[in-house]
Design a protein around this motif. Structure first.
Motif, short mmCIF file in Angstrom:
data_model
loop_
_atom_site.label_atom_id
_atom_site.label_comp_id
_atom_site.label_asym_id
_atom_site.label_seq_id
_atom_site.Cartn_x
_atom_site.Cartn_y
_atom_site.Cartn_z
N ASP A 21 46.81 -9.28 38.17
CA ASP A 21 46.66 -7.96 38.80
C ASP A 21 47.41 -7.93 40.12
O ASP A 21 46.84 -8.06 41.20
CB ASP A 21 45.19 -7.62 39.02
N LEU B 132 39.43 -0.46 38.30
CA LEU B 132 40.01 -0.94 37.05
C LEU B 132 39.11 -0.61 35.87
O LEU B 132 39.57 -0.18 34.81
CB LEU B 132 40.26 -2.45 37.13
N TYR C 12 37.61 -7.44 27.67
CA TYR C 12 38.85 -7.31 28.43
C TYR C 12 39.03 -8.52 29.34
O TYR C 12 38.17 -8.83 30.17
CB TYR C 12 38.84 -6.03 29.28
N THR D 283 50.15 -5.57 36.13
CA THR D 283 48.75 -5.86 35.82
C THR D 283 48.68 -6.07 34.31
O THR D 283 49.11 -5.21 33.54
CB THR D 283 47.82 -4.71 36.25
N VAL E 17 41.41 -9.81 32.24
CA VAL E 17 42.44 -9.43 33.21
C VAL E 17 43.18 -10.69 33.61
O VAL E 17 42.66 -11.53 34.37
CB VAL E 17 41.83 -8.72 34.44
N ILE F 110 46.39 -7.06 30.96
CA ILE F 110 45.01 -7.07 30.45
C ILE F 110 45.05 -7.30 28.94
O ILE F 110 45.79 -6.63 28.22
CB ILE F 110 44.29 -5.74 30.75
N TYR G 6 38.71 -13.64 35.22
CA TYR G 6 38.38 -12.24 35.46
C TYR G 6 38.28 -11.51 34.12
O TYR G 6 39.28 -11.23 33.47
CB TYR G 6 39.48 -11.63 36.33
N ASP G 7 37.06 -11.22 33.69
CA ASP G 7 36.88 -10.53 32.42
C ASP G 7 35.65 -9.63 32.49
O ASP G 7 34.81 -9.76 33.39
CB ASP G 7 36.75 -11.52 31.25
N ILE H 97 51.29 -1.42 33.95
CA ILE H 97 50.01 -1.91 33.43
C ILE H 97 50.22 -2.24 31.96
O ILE H 97 50.61 -1.37 31.17
CB ILE H 97 48.89 -0.87 33.60
#
Length: 896
Positions: free
Chosen positions: A786, A795, A781, A725, A783, A727, A762-763, A687
């Motif tokens: 993932d 998450l 954040y 993943t 992403v 971020i 994707y946030d 991650i």
């Protein structure tokens, strides 16, 4: 083995979170309606060519550029079909719909009454210094040839398609044009425009920070594509400016003195250079290029004058006599002070300093002192209700519905803030000494009546206390700290050595002070101690940590203790000491139970990356830091790897560097450490958190930095690549949340993944900490990837929990707490100047990201600014080499 190195794309949103208590929120986003989606923006390149040499600099000047464009429209509006322009202040014009033709060439005549064109001799435009022709140009005309050429077009329809999830590059271009329209509107009102922030200099928006420095409140406005549609994001912003007024008064305040005879003119020269002033005797504006070598009553210049027979002759005259005899102005206060030079290097032009006033809205680009940073945070923070009111008033006052360009492209802006639903996640349960439960309240917890989970042991002969501060009772400090440690289960004996700095060295160079202290230490210890507690004054800068981290390998904790030593303060110091010496203060309950979804079951490594940059305007190397988790399945212990790279480079270029001076990159170090501390186990999942990148750099994180990490695994011969993943944690954004019909900050654990988030990517936003000063700022954040496959709820809970693994304090991590500023002021190199927009609230991010930020900041002290004599660091042979941390501290959490 075949190289993987794929090309990634930003992932789309897989779903929404559902866990947590629902809460009604208001966001500082204002709905925007597009009523003319068939409108098209046309971009034209603007070239401004001076018709003579005198107009050359004006052609390069943004202020002149706007004057020229405005004058162009006044003269040739009919030829341009009365099309309004959106001008970016540089080389681009935008219109709604096309101009009558693709190429134009116009002649624009602009009357110039600027002081830069007329300055000569003492700077009043008189016939002085033998420059008769130049002096007659007061108010002369400048001619420019303006070319306009079609470049591209961006349909408004692209924004509508992007709002429905389509990936459109031209949508960002069209949004950029809308932002330029906002900037132009504010520039025409006379505001200082810094990126998307505007400052009008109204006295009600100025806050005095002392020392001749003020905070200027303004506003940020930008258009954003969101899930709820196009919105205008409007927020309060602050920048640091020079206090306008008499130059002499500014210097006295800036240098904190009362008597003008005490002014340090070398320091004044550095401070005033490039600043704009207005001369009160002729109301003209100038830019300062320096200070005269001699005083006003001694500084001479050559000028031509006619004698009684009408003949022209050259005479030498002092600036003082010139103003006394030629201008009938008596220079009184500054006769014995240097003059300001407002001319050119080859043709100086002197003005008595008492006749000069600093203009308003000039940015202060030097570092802020500790006191001013604290003053900024205290005076410029706004409680949620006040911030909401100020933002709403600003949107109403700007009257966007009256702007002709916005009307032409069919943009209608609602004046009500967006309402939405957020969720509040429960604080994670912690485990402390004896595996006792510790329940955080409002994002905080304490160790009252509790012990540390794994306390360190510090014996009598293993540590010392040194004192660089002139007022601290070391014996009392030692007794109170030992008492606090024993109450928390830590065995700490009285130190064997107490060292006070000799008074004769207190005013010496910091490097010399540290050398003298270490010579004292060497007489007391045959081997370096395990730990040193260092007492520092708040307002000093000292290379203390550099000496310990690199040369001696000693763990050190720097403190600037208050007059009254309270147990809570000492407990916080103890937490840092315990972490640095290898202890563990607390763990998440889910860590201990091995119940973190998808992590506790599969070997997982967490990385966090950040880059710290040097001051603007200097070629000061940037410092990149990566921290990695060490003891799976725990996610609370980390190690750092740090490198330096080219100045201002945001993308980290040393994650993988095979065969370079035996250094194979930062990630390899951390992977090998993970392998050793986990009994030869390799991570099957990784991650990665990345801090400090903008929206435009998200793809580079995936396709540059992630590919470097992949190459590390390939280089180590791994046949199975881990799942990644990735971020990005963003602090520098302007989205704020408020509780509907409530004056409090949003509660800790607030998460938002709807309405104001991206329409496709994707946030989510999360505020893990309790806002105590001003309005809470959430972390945004993104992403990006993932492959592990977290459910949205899992998450978000992981990110929330990672804010509570903070070993250096007892609160969900808050970036930039005021309490740490005094230590940074001493232990770290001078901070960079304030950015264009200064934020006074302290956002909370996951602990690994904060660790990476702290590691980069601490290690940046390896560069000694004194070696540069105030200039750029020499960089002819490339980026200088950063020495390795001493083996004794390399694996410690020295950054806590």
């Amino acid at each position: 083995m075949t190289s993987r190195s794929p090309t990634y794309h930003l992932m789309t949103r897989p779903g929404y979170g559902a866990e947590g208590r629902r809460i009604r929120l208001v966001a500082n986003h204002f709905d925007v309606k597009l009523t003319k989606t068939d409108a098209v923006f046309y971009q034209y390149t603007l070239t401004i060519t001076p018709d003579d040499v005198w107009g050359y600099k004006a052609a390069q000047n943004k202020v002149y550029g706007r004057k020229i464009v405005n004058r162009l429209y006044e003269i040739y509006s009919k030829e341009l079909n009365n099309k309004r322009f959106a001008y970016d202040g540089g080389s681009s014009l935008f219109t709604v719909g096309p101009l009558p033709q693709n190429n134009f060439e116009f002649t624009v005549v602009l009357e110039d009454s600027s002081a830069r064109a007329t300055a000569a001799g003492p700077g009043d435009g008189s016939t002085v210094g033998g420059d008769l022709k130049r002096s007659k140009r007061s108010g002369f005309m400048k001619r420019f040839i303006v070319g306009i050429k079609f470049v591209a077009k961006f349909p408004m329809r692209s924004i509508a398609l992007a709002l429905r999830g389509s990936e459109r590059e031209d949508a960002q271009d069209a949004l950029g044009v809308l932002d330029i329209i906002l900037k132009q509107q504010q520039a025409e009102r006379g505001c200082l425009v810094l990126r998307s922030c505007y400052f009008d200099g109204n006295h009600t928006n100025i806050v005095d920070l002392a020392g001749g420095v003020c905070a200027c409140r303004g506003f940020h406005s930008s258009f954003r594509t969101t899930e709820g549609g196009l919105s205008l994001n409007s927020d309060v912003s602050t920048t640091i400016i020079i206090k306008p007024g008499p130059v002499v008064e500014f210097l006295l305040e800036n240098q904190n003195i009362q008597d003008p005879r005490q002014i340090d003119w070398a320091k004044a020269n550095r401070m005033l250079k490039k600043m704009k002033i207005k001369a009160i005797h002729n109301k003209m504006e100038y830019k300062v290029i320096g200070i005269s070598k001699l005083a006003c009553n001694m500084q001479t210049f050559s000028m031509k004058e006619r004698n009684s027979e009408g003949e022209t002759q050259t005479v030498e005259m002092t600036v003082y006599n010139y103003f006394q005899n030629k201008r009938n102005i008596t220079v009184t206060r500054s006769a014995s002070m240097p003059c300001l030079d407002v001319g050119k290097p080859e043709r100086p032009c002197y003005l008595p300093i008492e006749l000069c006033h600093l203009l308003s809205l000039q940015r202060y680009t030097k570092e802020l002192s500790f006191q001013r940073r604290v003053s900024l945070a205290e005076k410029c923070s706004q409680k949620p209700l006040e911030r909401m009111r100020v933002i709403a008033d600003a949107v109403n006052d700007n009257r966007y519905d009256k702007d002709p360009m916005l009307n032409a492209c069919g943009v209608s802006i609602d004046t009500r803030m967006t309402t939405l639903t957020g969720r509040v996640l429960n604080c994670p349960l912690l485990k402390v000494g004896n595996m006792e439960d510790c329940v955080p309240r409002n994002g905080r917890w304490n160790f009252n009546q509790k012990t540390l989970l794994q306390p360190c042991e510090l014996l009598h002969n293993q540590w010392a206390i040194v004192n660089f501060s002139g007022h601290c009772d070391l014996s009392h400090l030692s007794r109170e700290l030992i008492k606090c440690a024993r109450n928390r289960g830590s065995k700490m004996e009285e130190p064997s050595v107490f060292l006070e700095e000799d008074r004769e060295w207190m005013r010496s160079d910091p490097i010399l002070r540290v050398e003298k202290m270490f010579k004292k230490l060497e007489t007391k210890f045959t081997e370096p101690p395990r730990f040193i507690l260092c007492v520092l004054p708040e307002r000093k800068i000292c290379p203390w940590k550099r000496k310990n981290l690199y040369q001696f390998g000693i763990v050190t904790q720097c403190i600037a203790p208050p007059k009254s030593l309270k147990d809570q303060y000492l407990a916080n110091v103890l937490l840092k000491i315990n972490s640095k010496l290898g202890g563990i203060n607390s763990l998440l309950s889910v860590e201990c139970k091995r119940s973190i979804p998808l992590i506790s079951q599969t070997p997982t490594m967490i990385l966090a990356m950040d880059v710290s940059h040097g001051p603007p305007g200097l070629s000061f190397p940037s410092v990149a830091a990566v921290v990695g988790s060490r003891h799976w399945p725990l996610i609370s212990r980390y190690r750092a790897s740090v490198r330096i790279q080219s100045p201002k480079l945001e993308m980290i270029d040393s994650l993988y560097k095979p065969g370079e001076n035996g250094d194979e990159g930062m990630v390899r170090d951390l992977l090998l450490d993970f392998y050793k501390t986990n009994g030869g186990m390799k991570p099957a999942q990784m991650i990665i958190f990345r801090d400090g990148v903008s929206d435009s750099q998200l793809m580079e994180v995936l396709n540059v930095e992630l590919n470097q990490i992949i190459k590390v695994f390939e280089h180590l011969g791994d046949t199975t690549m881990p799942k990644f993943t990735v971020i990005v944690a963003q602090k520098k954004h302007h989205t704020r949340f408020f509780i509907a019909d409530n004056s409090d900050n949003v509660p800790p654990g607030t998460v938002v993944d709807n309405t104001v988030v991206h329409p496709r990517n994707y946030d989510f936003y999360m505020c893990a900490h309790q806002g105590r000063l001003g309005t809470s700022r959430p972390i945004h954040y993104d992403v990006l990837l993932d492959e592990i496959g977290f459910a949205p709820d899992d998450l978000q809970k992981l990110v929330h929990s990672l804010s509570y693994v903070n070993q250096k304090g007892n609160a969900a991590v808050s970036m930039g707490k005021t309490a740490s500023l005094s230590l940074l002021a001493f232990c770290l190199p001078p901070s960079s100047p304030p950015p264009d927009d200064v934020e006074c609230s302290f956002p909370s991010s996951v602990a690994p990201v904060c660790y990476a930020h702290l590691a980069a900041r601490q290690l940046s002290q390896c560069f000694d600014l004194s070696d540069t004599s105030g200039g750029d660091l020499p960089n002819k042979a490339g980026v200088p080499h950063l020495p390795e941390l001493h083996e004794n501290v390399r694996r410690s959490m020295f950054f806590c």
